[in-house]
Design a protein around this motif. Sequence first.
Motif, PDB file in Angstrom:
ATOM      1  N   TYR A 135       0.834  -1.205   0.000  1.00  0.00           N
ATOM      2  CA  TYR A 135       0.000   0.000   0.000  1.00  0.00           C
ATOM      3  C   TYR A 135       0.867   1.252   0.000  1.00  0.00           C
ATOM      4  O   TYR A 135       1.960   1.273   0.579  1.00  0.00           O
ATOM      5  CB  TYR A 135      -0.899   0.025   1.233  1.00  0.00           C
ATOM      6  CG  TYR A 135      -2.146  -0.837   1.151  1.00  0.00           C
ATOM      7  CD1 TYR A 135      -3.411  -0.277   1.234  1.00  0.00           C
ATOM      8  CD2 TYR A 135      -2.056  -2.222   0.993  1.00  0.00           C
ATOM      9  CE1 TYR A 135      -4.560  -1.057   1.170  1.00  0.00           C
ATOM     10  CE2 TYR A 135      -3.195  -3.017   0.916  1.00  0.00           C
ATOM     11  CZ  TYR A 135      -4.433  -2.424   1.009  1.00  0.00           C
ATOM     12  OH  TYR A 135      -5.563  -3.196   0.937  1.00  0.00           O
ATOM     13  N   GLU A 158      -2.603   5.598   1.033  1.00  0.00           N
ATOM     14  CA  GLU A 158      -3.625   4.571   1.254  1.00  0.00           C
ATOM     15  C   GLU A 158      -3.660   4.135   2.719  1.00  0.00           C
ATOM     16  O   GLU A 158      -4.732   4.011   3.318  1.00  0.00           O
ATOM     17  CB  GLU A 158      -3.368   3.366   0.343  1.00  0.00           C
ATOM     18  CG  GLU A 158      -3.678   3.650  -1.123  1.00  0.00           C
ATOM     19  CD  GLU A 158      -3.201   2.545  -2.040  1.00  0.00           C
ATOM     20  OE1 GLU A 158      -3.795   2.399  -3.127  1.00  0.00           O
ATOM     21  OE2 GLU A 158      -2.237   1.824  -1.689  1.00  0.00           O
ATOM     22  N   PHE A 181     -12.471  -0.832   4.152  1.00  0.00           N
ATOM     23  CA  PHE A 181     -11.614  -0.872   2.962  1.00  0.00           C
ATOM     24  C   PHE A 181     -11.534  -2.279   2.349  1.00  0.00           C
ATOM     25  O   PHE A 181     -10.688  -2.536   1.489  1.00  0.00           O
ATOM     26  CB  PHE A 181     -10.214  -0.359   3.315  1.00  0.00           C
ATOM     27  CG  PHE A 181     -10.176   1.127   3.560  1.00  0.00           C
ATOM     28  CD1 PHE A 181      -9.924   2.016   2.527  1.00  0.00           C
ATOM     29  CD2 PHE A 181     -10.434   1.639   4.826  1.00  0.00           C
ATOM     30  CE1 PHE A 181      -9.901   3.386   2.753  1.00  0.00           C
ATOM     31  CE2 PHE A 181     -10.411   3.012   5.070  1.00  0.00           C
ATOM     32  CZ  PHE A 181     -10.146   3.889   4.022  1.00  0.00           C
ATOM     33  N   GLN A 220      -5.206   6.819   4.918  1.00  0.00           N
ATOM     34  CA  GLN A 220      -6.669   6.821   4.907  1.00  0.00           C
ATOM     35  C   GLN A 220      -7.217   5.793   5.893  1.00  0.00           C
ATOM     36  O   GLN A 220      -8.187   6.058   6.608  1.00  0.00           O
ATOM     37  CB  GLN A 220      -7.176   6.500   3.493  1.00  0.00           C
ATOM     38  CG  GLN A 220      -7.092   7.660   2.528  1.00  0.00           C
ATOM     39  CD  GLN A 220      -7.782   7.332   1.208  1.00  0.00           C
ATOM     40  OE1 GLN A 220      -7.732   6.207   0.725  1.00  0.00           O
ATOM     41  NE2 GLN A 220      -8.440   8.305   0.628  1.00  0.00           N
TER      42      GLN A 220
END
Length: 233
Positions: free
Chosen positions: A31, A35, A76, A38
Motif C-alpha cells: 500500500y 492509502e 476498505f 486513509q
Amino acid sequence: MNSIIFDVDDTMYDQALSFHHTFRQLVEDSYTYEEIDQIYRTSRKYSEILFDQSERGEISVKEWLTGRIMKACEDFGIPMDVVKAEKFDQVYKQEQNKIELFPEIEELFTRLKKQDKQLAILTNGEEKHQSMKIKQLQLEKWIPKENIFISGTYSVAKPKKEIFDIVASKLGCQPDQTVYIGDSYEKDIVGAKQAGWQAIWMNHRNRTIPLNSPYQPDIEVHNAEELLHYFSE
C-alpha cells in the motif's frame, strides 16, 4: 497564559507512524503512504467512537482496541479477524515504544520552562499504556509527575468538563489563564472550551469543524513548527 496544558497522542508526536509500521508488518506492505493514511484516519474515527462506548461500560477495553482496526479494515475490504486484530494491537503498542517528540515540541517545552510557565499533560487512555508513552517521550524532563493527568486514573475522560475541572483544581490554575493544546476537535477543543479554557487546535491532519458546532478554537495551527512560532511571537 500562565498554565499551558498539552494532549499527548498526535499532538506531541506523529501517531500515524506507529500505525504505518504495524500495518506494513502485519497486513500489507504494497500500500502507498496515502492509502495507509486513509485507513489510519478511519481507525482513529472508530477509536473515538469505541473509546466513548468503553468509557460508558458498553464494551470492554479489548473490544475498543481490536474493534477500531477491524472496523477500519472492513471499510476498505481488508480481512481482519479478532485474532489478527489482537496481534495488530500488540505490535502497534510495541511500535509506540519507539515514538519521538516533534523537534519543535521539544524546543517549545524548553522555552516555556525557562519562562516559568506551569506545564501539564491531560491525556485520554489507560494509565499503564499512556504512562509508557510519557516515559518514552521523556516528558518528565519538563513536566513534573504531579502535573500529568491520565483519564484512566480518574474514570472520566475528555471531553467531559469534569476531567478539565479536576486538572484546574489540582494545578490551582484559573480558566482564563489556562490554554489547552490538542489535535482532536471533539475531545480537546470542545472539552477545553466547555471548561472555559483557551484552546489551540493542533490540526495537522487538516480536519474540519462539524457544521453548526458552537465551539471554535482560539488558535488553529497545522504543524509543530507553527505552534512553536505562535509561542515565539
